[in-house]
Write an enzyme that holds these catalytic residues in place. Structure first.
Site, short mmCIF file in Angstrom:
data_model
loop_
_atom_site.label_atom_id
_atom_site.label_comp_id
_atom_site.label_asym_id
_atom_site.label_seq_id
_atom_site.Cartn_x
_atom_site.Cartn_y
_atom_site.Cartn_z
N ARG A 108 1.42 1.89 27.23
CA ARG A 108 2.47 2.71 26.64
C ARG A 108 2.24 2.87 25.14
NH1 ARG A 108 6.96 -0.55 28.64
NH2 ARG A 108 7.35 -0.74 26.43
N ARG A 126 19.56 -2.89 22.88
CA ARG A 126 19.19 -1.57 22.35
C ARG A 126 20.35 -0.55 22.38
NH1 ARG A 126 13.66 -1.39 22.52
NH2 ARG A 126 13.77 -0.12 20.63
N VAL A 144 23.13 2.37 21.18
CA VAL A 144 22.95 3.64 20.44
C VAL A 144 24.24 4.02 19.72
CG1 VAL A 144 21.08 4.58 21.86
CG2 VAL A 144 23.48 4.96 22.55
N ARG A 192 13.01 5.04 25.57
CA ARG A 192 14.12 5.00 24.61
C ARG A 192 13.98 6.11 23.56
NH1 ARG A 192 18.07 2.00 22.42
NH2 ARG A 192 18.32 2.13 20.16
N CYS A 246 16.46 -3.19 27.35
CA CYS A 246 15.07 -3.32 27.81
C CYS A 246 14.64 -4.77 27.61
CB CYS A 246 14.16 -2.38 27.04
SG CYS A 246 13.95 -2.88 25.35
N LYS A 293 2.18 5.89 17.25
CA LYS A 293 3.03 6.12 18.42
C LYS A 293 4.44 6.48 17.98
CE LYS A 293 5.10 2.51 20.65
NZ LYS A 293 6.54 2.62 20.83
N ASN A 294 4.99 5.70 17.04
CA ASN A 294 6.40 5.87 16.68
C ASN A 294 6.64 7.04 15.75
OD1 ASN A 294 7.02 3.83 18.40
ND2 ASN A 294 7.25 2.27 16.81
N ASP A 350 7.34 -5.35 15.07
CA ASP A 350 6.31 -4.98 16.04
C ASP A 350 5.01 -5.76 15.83
OD1 ASP A 350 7.19 -1.43 16.10
OD2 ASP A 350 8.16 -3.22 16.88
C1 EPZ Z 1 12.20 1.71 16.58
O1 EPZ Z 1 13.08 1.34 17.63
C2 EPZ Z 1 10.81 1.59 17.15
N1 EPZ Z 1 10.65 2.48 18.30
C3 EPZ Z 1 10.55 0.14 17.60
O2 EPZ Z 1 9.21 0.06 18.05
C4 EPZ Z 1 10.71 -0.78 16.38
O3 EPZ Z 1 10.52 -2.10 16.78
C5 EPZ Z 1 12.11 -0.59 15.80
O4 EPZ Z 1 12.33 0.80 15.46
C6 EPZ Z 1 12.32 -1.43 14.54
O5 EPZ Z 1 11.36 -1.10 13.60
C7 EPZ Z 1 10.42 3.81 18.06
O6 EPZ Z 1 10.36 4.26 16.92
C8 EPZ Z 1 10.23 4.67 19.26
P1 EPZ Z 1 16.27 0.19 15.58
P2 EPZ Z 1 14.68 1.58 17.46
O7 EPZ Z 1 17.32 1.19 15.93
O8 EPZ Z 1 14.92 2.81 16.68
C9 EPZ Z 1 20.17 -2.26 16.42
C10 EPZ Z 1 7.52 -0.66 19.50
O9 EPZ Z 1 7.13 -1.74 19.94
N2 EPZ Z 1 20.83 -0.97 16.70
O10 EPZ Z 1 15.70 0.21 14.20
O11 EPZ Z 1 15.29 1.49 18.81
C11 EPZ Z 1 19.16 -2.63 17.49
O12 EPZ Z 1 19.80 -3.25 18.58
C12 EPZ Z 1 9.00 -0.39 19.40
O13 EPZ Z 1 6.77 0.29 19.13
C13 EPZ Z 1 22.20 -0.94 16.88
O14 EPZ Z 1 22.86 -1.97 16.84
O15 EPZ Z 1 15.07 0.31 16.61
C14 EPZ Z 1 18.22 -3.56 16.77
O16 EPZ Z 1 18.75 -4.87 16.79
C15 EPZ Z 1 9.83 -1.59 19.77
N3 EPZ Z 1 22.82 0.25 17.14
C16 EPZ Z 1 18.23 -3.03 15.33
O17 EPZ Z 1 19.36 -2.14 15.23
C17 EPZ Z 1 22.12 1.42 17.21
O18 EPZ Z 1 22.74 2.50 17.43
C18 EPZ Z 1 17.00 -2.23 14.95
O19 EPZ Z 1 16.82 -1.27 15.94
C19 EPZ Z 1 20.72 1.37 17.03
C20 EPZ Z 1 20.09 0.18 16.77
#
Ligand code: EPZ
Length: 464
Positions: free
Chosen positions: A423, A143, A145, A114, A138, A44-45, A331
């Site tokens: 999803r 979450r 950016v 997202r 969420c 998926k990811n 995950d």
């Molecule tokens: C990706 O989400 C995955 N989603 C998530 O999978 C996965 O859990 C996550 O990476 C961690 O491996 C997709 O790829 C679509 P992050 P992402 O940015 O990119 C913080 C699932 O169940 N952060 O690595 O959103 C954030 O708050 C989903 O399949 C910032 O602070 O995750 C979190 O605490 C859930 N600022 C940490 O980083 C930012 O600009 C990791 O988030 C971005 C993130």
């Protein structure tokens, strides 16, 4: 499996769309052993971000091994809204982004998915302008950016956020991003992917330091490289991208979904069954395999892309802490919690990636588990058995955890909130049925609707 030959065809019934999740529930009669073989679908990811990556190319892109997921359908709607043409034939997706008709992504879709926000890097690289709604928080956390935005600014984009929209544009008549040195405070998967996509068409070299190392990041890099991008170091914490003026068409196959694979290994373990899980990549599952062995689960590598789970009598308690890859994947935290509810002894699970990803604990307790949550830590005391009950999925991976627990629980478990499950898992119930699980998707009754109303469920959930 006769004569040692493994029939690796998925054997899944053809399906074009995800069943309507809102008006149905899963009924599971637990305590039955599983048997046979399951083939894992595409990740998926990877699928979501590679669909966004197709925006970088103005020619035909063919993407194979695309899973059948509501999130993939939704990403397709986002791309269509941008004027992109898409055609799906089973697990093949043909995308042509020769014309991006607008730089304005649809608000109501992006706020529910997202991953669609990650397309901002590709749109900006192609058009020099992008209006991308903020994905917002969420079920599992705020979450933010900010890392995506700061990286794009480092590459020369002007970014203003107003009325929930991230307005970005590249000044100057060329409207071309420029290479930059970027350090990510945290190895964010999405920020790494957004910035890597933006950098493929930028002018000059971009270095992303403290980059995420997830297999899906490598998959995206390989997809972009197959279109002519110059990327080195994907999978390490330092990725170097040399911008090129244009990318060309490609025909690319997505990696298998390591989280779905881990979920089926857990399904074998929690039901004390022997099953074969094929079309997986063991090195994507090292932390999962290590943890399963720590718990006492017997695994055998049957072939380079197959793992066999053997019946496991007693499960041993252990501790889990989630980390960015190559640490233990967040995950897989909820699905592992389901297994550890039945392990002998006390387990501690610490969720250190997301701030609100333990909501499945209270639903597992409804099934007879003994879990206490304090902050981001869950304290489990193993119980000899679980007993079936109605439960409500609070988010995507919690849904998988509840299905796993239902497979082990005595009696009937009714799973509500299937929109979360659909999803992120490609026909999970059908695959489990084919393994002999007593599970079926039925229409929700009045009592089901009553149950959901009583224990409540925030309707708008953002896909993760
Ligand atoms: C990706 O989400 C995955 N989603 C998530 O999978 C996965 O859990 C996550 O990476 C961690 O491996 C997709 O790829 C679509 P992050 P992402 O940015 O990119 C913080 C699932 O169940 N952060 O690595 O959103 C954030 O708050 C989903 O399949 C910032 O602070 O995750 C979190 O605490 C859930 N600022 C940490 O980083 C930012 O600009 C990791 O988030 C971005 C993130």
């Amino acid at each position: 499996m006769e004569g040692g030959l493994i029939n690796l065809s998925s054997g899944l019934p053809d399906a074009k769309v995800v069943p309507n999740a809102d008006s149905s529930v899963l009924q599971i009669f637990g305590g039955h052993r599983l048997h046979g073989h399951v083939k894992i679908s595409g990740a998926k990811n990877s699928a979501l971000v590679i669909m966004a990556g197709a925006l970088l190319c103005s020619e035909d892109c063919r993407i194979r091994n695309v899973p059948l997921l509501a999130d993939v359908d939704k990403m397709g709607q986002v791309l269509s809204a941008l004027g992109i043409s898409l055609e799906r034939h089973d697990d093949i997706l043909d995308i042509n982004a020769s014309e991006i008709k607008t730089s304005k992504a649809p608000y109501e879709l992006v706020t529910q998915l997202r991953a669609s926000f990650f397309a901002i890097g590709a749109i900006l690289a192609r058009l020099g302008v992008a209006q991308m709604p903020l994905p917002g928080g969420c079920a599992i956390g705020a979450r933010p950016v900010d890392l995506h935005v700061r990286g794009l600014q480092a590459m020369g984009a002007e970014v203003q956020i107003e009325h929930g929209i991230c307005n970005a544009y590249v000044p100057g008549n060329q409207r071309r991003l420029k290479g930059a040195k970027i350090y990510l405070d945290t190895p964010s998967v999405g920020a790494t992917e957004t910035l890597m996509m933006a950098a493929t068409l930028a002018d000059g070299e971009t270095i992303i330091d403290n980059a995420a190392r997830e297999p899906e990041v490598i998959d995206l890099a390989n997809f972009c490289i197959s279109m002519g991008a110059k990327i080195k170091g994907a999978g390490t914490s330092k990725i170097i991208i040399d911008g090129v003026p244009k990318l060309h068409s490609t025909d690319y196959k997505i990696i298998p979904d390591r989280i779905e694979a881990g979920t089926f290994l857990l399904a074998g373990a929690i039901t004390r069954s022997e099953i074969l899980v094929s079309s997986l990549v063991p090195e994507h599952l090292l932390p999962v395999i290590a943890k399963l062995k720590e718990i006492g689960v017997n695994l055998v590598e049957e072939a380079p892309d197959c793992l066999r789970v053997l019946p496991t009598d007693n499960l041993q308690a252990t501790d889990i802490e989630t980390f960015p890859h190559p640490g233990f994947p967040t995950d897989m935290q909820a699905p592992f919690m389901a297994l550890l509810t039945l392990a002998e002894g006390d387990s501690i699970i610490n969720e250190s990636v997301f701030e609100n990803r333990l909501r499945h604990a209270s639903e597992l307790n409804r099934l007879g588990a003994d879990i206490r949550v304090k902050g981001n830590t869950a304290f489990l005391r193993g119980v000899p058995m679980l007993s079936g009950a109605p439960v409500l999925c609070p988010d995507l991976r919690a849904a998988a955890a509840l299905v796993l627990a239902g497979l082990a629980a005595q009696g009937q478990t009714t799973i509500h909130g299937l929109h979360h499950l659909d999803r992120g898992y490609d026909r999970l119930d059908v695959k489990l049925q084919q393994l002999g699980a007593k599970i079926q998707r039925v229409s929700a009754t009045g009592t089901d609707m009553e149950f959901i109303k009583n224990i409540g469920d925030s309707k708008v959930q953002i896909s993760t």
